[in-house]
Design a protein around this motif. Structure first.
Motif, short mmCIF file in Angstrom:
data_model
loop_
_atom_site.label_atom_id
_atom_site.label_comp_id
_atom_site.label_asym_id
_atom_site.label_seq_id
_atom_site.Cartn_x
_atom_site.Cartn_y
_atom_site.Cartn_z
N ARG A 166 40.71 37.70 27.76
CA ARG A 166 39.59 38.00 26.85
C ARG A 166 39.71 39.06 25.75
N TYR A 167 40.89 39.77 26.01
CA TYR A 167 40.89 40.70 24.86
C TYR A 167 41.66 40.13 23.78
N GLN A 168 41.94 38.58 23.63
CA GLN A 168 42.45 38.16 22.60
C GLN A 168 41.54 37.76 21.64
N LEU A 169 40.12 37.55 21.84
CA LEU A 169 39.00 37.03 21.28
C LEU A 169 38.92 37.91 19.97
N PRO A 170 38.49 37.59 18.91
CA PRO A 170 38.19 38.30 17.96
C PRO A 170 36.64 39.30 18.04
N ARG A 171 36.69 40.24 17.64
CA ARG A 171 35.50 41.27 17.76
C ARG A 171 34.73 41.44 19.14
N PRO A 217 35.61 56.01 16.36
CA PRO A 217 35.78 54.74 15.45
C PRO A 217 37.23 54.30 15.37
N GLY A 218 37.49 53.09 15.40
CA GLY A 218 38.70 52.52 15.30
C GLY A 218 39.73 52.25 16.64
N ALA A 219 39.20 53.34 17.53
CA ALA A 219 39.82 53.33 18.84
C ALA A 219 39.90 52.14 19.83
N ALA A 220 38.68 51.52 19.82
CA ALA A 220 38.80 50.14 20.75
C ALA A 220 39.66 49.19 20.20
N HIS A 221 39.43 49.03 18.84
CA HIS A 221 40.10 48.13 18.06
C HIS A 221 41.81 48.27 18.20
N CYS A 222 42.13 49.54 18.02
CA CYS A 222 43.62 49.67 18.09
C CYS A 222 44.18 49.54 19.58
N ALA A 223 43.30 50.12 20.58
CA ALA A 223 43.79 49.64 21.87
C ALA A 223 43.93 48.41 22.23
N LEU A 224 42.96 47.43 21.51
CA LEU A 224 43.18 45.94 21.84
C LEU A 224 44.31 45.37 21.10
N GLU A 225 44.71 46.11 20.04
CA GLU A 225 45.85 45.29 19.27
C GLU A 225 47.02 45.29 20.18
N TYR A 226 47.34 46.47 21.14
CA TYR A 226 48.39 46.38 22.06
C TYR A 226 48.44 45.13 22.64
N GLN A 227 47.29 44.93 23.27
CA GLN A 227 47.35 43.57 23.93
C GLN A 227 47.29 42.48 23.33
N ARG A 228 46.85 42.43 22.02
CA ARG A 228 46.88 41.21 21.27
C ARG A 228 48.48 40.70 20.83
N TRP A 229 49.19 41.87 20.43
CA TRP A 229 50.57 41.77 19.91
C TRP A 229 51.35 41.29 21.31
N ALA A 230 50.94 41.94 22.38
CA ALA A 230 51.90 41.33 23.59
C ALA A 230 51.77 40.00 23.87
N PHE A 231 50.38 39.38 23.66
CA PHE A 231 50.10 37.95 23.54
C PHE A 231 50.68 37.14 22.89
N ARG A 232 50.34 37.57 21.30
CA ARG A 232 50.61 36.40 20.21
C ARG A 232 52.07 36.39 20.16
N SER A 233 52.67 37.48 20.17
CA SER A 233 54.16 37.66 19.89
C SER A 233 54.98 36.75 20.83
#
Length: 310
Positions: A166-171, A217-233
């Protein structure tokens, strides 16, 4: 509608000191408790997903009383640390911790991490071995062991994979974490801790603080970027190279802790990966779920004290 919290709102008063430390090109907010002696060994505490330094309040004071310099960090993108647009990959996160150890004036440290923070501990130990004396993990198996468990265990997939995908979705995930004054963060916390702790005043206070911190501001997006890199990489050369590097065994002492009531990280997953850390000690923390360091802090601090004496 209430306005988002200011980043400095996470600087709570207590028997500790708030500092700003520059490392690896950005500014980190760290919270320190230490005895009055310059040679105190360094212990760096790294929080998990949708959390911040407050997660380690008990260990900060407990370790300082035992004679250690305890430093809890707002990881890159969280709390009152900088929130750059990139750098949420394993290589950079390990560089953050390595830089922090040096910036704090030490040549090495013991690293302690919960969940995502534990993955940063594993990564730093592999990529910067001379800087890491030992590591301690709370609900954080080796990344290669976690990947293997998710691929092979249907039960572990059911508990771990839905949110991760779910966290891989945009926005949408950013909206999910911040809407309702961050209620989703409290829901995740309540779902993963033991029932006895979720009924306490401390739980209510902790959930309130976490809900506020994720709305910075920005914290939720940054938190999700950890998850997104783990998946997309996983499908990119950098991710394959990272996982191949992480399969290099480490010989330092490793303390792995799991709450006996943890429904999110299964016991079978917790036991995986002995070949990757042959000097690992597995400990089950009683009366605790996924946040054992908060649910049963005395037991966790006692296990850390034993590790630090090695």
């Amino acid at each position: 509608m209430t306005s988002p919290p200011d980043p400095s709102s996470v600087r709570f008063d207590g028997p500790w000191t708030h500092r700003d430390v520059r490392a690896n090109g950005i500014r980190f907010h760290v919270v320190e408790a230490a005895p009055d002696r310059p040679d105190a060994p360094l212990v760096v505490l790294l929080h998990g997903f949708a959390d911040f330094w407050w997660s380690w309040r008990h260990q900060l004071t407990g370790l300082a009383e035992l004679g250690y310099r305890a430093v809890a960090v707002d990881l890159r993108g969280y709390g009152d640390s900088d929130k750059p647009p990139r750098g949420y990959d394993g290589w950079t996160l390990a560089g953050d911790v390595a830089g922090l150890i040096r910036a704090l004036g030490h040549t090495d440290a013991t690293l302690v991490g919960h969940a995502d923070g534990g993955l940063v501990c594993w990564t730093t130990a592999v990529l910067h071995p001379r800087l890491v004396r030992s590591i301690a993990l709370v609900s954080s198996p080796h990344p290669a062991a976690l990947k293997s468990a998710v691929l092979r265990s249907r039960k572990q997939r059911r508990t771990w994979l839905p949110n991760f995908l779910r966290y891989q979705l945009p926005r949408y995930p950013e909206h999910l974490l911040t809407t309702g004054d961050g209620f989703e963060v409290e829901r995740l916390l309540r779902e993963r801790v033991c029932a006895s702790w979720s009924g306490t005043a401390e739980f209510v206070d902790t959930a309130r603080r976490m809900r506020s911190a994720i709305r910075i501001p920005g914290a939720a997006h940054c938190a999700l970027e950890y998850q997104r890199w783990a998946f997309r990489s996983q499908w990119r050369p950098d991710g394959r190279r990272f996982m191949a590097t992480m399969r290099e065994p480490i010989s330092i002492p490793v303390l792995a802790m799991r709450g006996d009531l943890d429904r999110y990280l299964l016991a079978s997953t917790f036991r995986r990966g002995h070949d990757l850390s042959p000097n690992r000690r597995l400990v089950t923390i009683p009366a605790a779920g996924h946040f054992a360091h908060q649910e049963n802090p005395g037991a966790v601090t006692a296990e850390l004290a034993e590790l630090l004496c090695v």
